[in-house]
Design a protein around this motif. Structure first.
Motif, PDB file in Angstrom:
ATOM      1  N   THR A 131      -3.657  -0.296  -0.701  1.00 21.80           N
ATOM      2  CA  THR A 131      -4.228   1.031   0.234  1.00 21.80           C
ATOM      3  C   THR A 131      -5.586   0.896   0.380  1.00 21.80           C
ATOM      4  O   THR A 131      -5.958   0.936   1.443  1.00 21.80           O
ATOM      5  N   TRP A 182       0.912  -1.059  -0.012  1.00 22.60           N
ATOM      6  CA  TRP A 182       0.056   0.022   0.157  1.00 22.60           C
ATOM      7  C   TRP A 182       0.834   1.349   0.038  1.00 22.60           C
ATOM      8  O   TRP A 182       2.079   0.988   0.175  1.00 22.60           O
ATOM      9  N   ALA A 205      -2.933   6.293   2.720  1.00 26.64           N
ATOM     10  CA  ALA A 205      -3.894   5.247   3.598  1.00 26.64           C
ATOM     11  C   ALA A 205      -3.928   6.393   4.897  1.00 26.64           C
ATOM     12  O   ALA A 205      -5.140   6.108   5.544  1.00 26.64           O
ATOM     13  N   VAL A 215      -7.287   0.644   4.408  1.00 21.84           N
ATOM     14  CA  VAL A 215      -8.049   1.621   4.616  1.00 21.84           C
ATOM     15  C   VAL A 215      -9.289   1.115   5.321  1.00 21.84           C
ATOM     16  O   VAL A 215      -9.641   1.379   6.258  1.00 21.84           O
TER      17      VAL A 215
END
Length: 250
Positions: free
Chosen positions: A173, A69, A74, A177
């Motif tokens: 990412t 990511w 993020a 998240v």
């Protein structure tokens, strides 16, 4: 909520679909499970059923995307999502259930409009990468829509698409998240009574379907084109979203 044949005829494909999307195939479309389930369940039952399963999917999907990511992006989204989740919890405590059915339907149709606009170039990524403030604002919107309908993908996508991310970094990412956002949602869901014994029992039966969906999604992410998947998703979301809107207004 009765765990009968009708329930599983809706729940199994919905959870499998969400798992495939969480695994990276058809990214952002996992929330389509919620409008589908809302056709046979109350909005609260639909989101309460899906959250533990989405959390299982998040943990499963973290492994193949571990550290792939973009941490800065993020972090901005996750920080911004905190007030968004809080706002969703506050609204849930005072709003009529039909309001949430209307919002779930509107988010379903809006998701399709967003994706079509992006594909046709009507909605274009920013020419310059969005900054920290924009990321936190997108995170707030993602946190709120995720609380209402597990539909935080489009706000996060607007921000992430402005970044020079690879397909895998984008998906990694997104996984990170929404793993964090779903963790944030768990305590408010519990406090608001969204979970029940019936949803917990259903989760036990549906957990293997969730795991299978994620692994299918990871496999498909690497090998298959997504055009047909998205086409089916769009038709499905417009139909279910429109029905939820009509039901809520009538």
């Amino acid at each position: 909520m009765t765990l009968d044949v009708t329930f599983f005829l809706f729940a199994v494909p919905a959870v499998l679909f969400a798992g495939i999307s969480k695994g990276g195939f058809g990214s952002g479309a996992a929330f389509a499970a919620t409008p589908f389930l809302a056709l046979i369940l109350t909005p609260g039952q639909a989101v309460g059923l899906m959250l533990p399963l989405l959390m299982l999917m998040d943990v499963t999907a973290l492994r193949p995307y571990w550290k792939k990511w973009d941490w800065t992006s993020a972090r901005n989204l996750m920080i911004g999502s905190v007030p968004g989740v809080a706002l969703g919890a506050a609204l849930y405590g005072i709003a009529n259930p039909d309001v949430f059915k209307l919002m779930i339907g509107a988010l379903a149709v809006g998701f399709v409009a967003f994706q079509i606009g992006r594909k046709r170039g009507w909605i274009r990524p920013a020419r310059q990468p969005m900054g920290r403030a924009a990321g936190m604002l997108a995170g707030m919107a993602a946190g709120f829509t995720s609380f209402i309908s597990h539909a935080g993908g489009p706000p996060a996508a607007v921000y992430l698409l402005s970044k020079p991310l690879s397909k895998t970094a984008y998906q990694g990412t997104t996984v990170l998240v929404f793993w964090a956002i779903n963790l944030m949602k768990f305590i408010p869901y519990f406090a608001l009574g969204i979970f029940s014994k019936e949803t917990a029992l259903a989760n036990v039966f549906l957990a293997p379907v969730a795991f299978a969906g994620v692994y299918l999604g990871v496999y498909a992410h690497r090998l298959l084109p997504e055009r047909i998947f998205f086409g089916v998703t769009y038709v499905f979301l417009v139909c279910t979203g429109t029905k939820l809107i009509v039901d809520a207004l009538s």
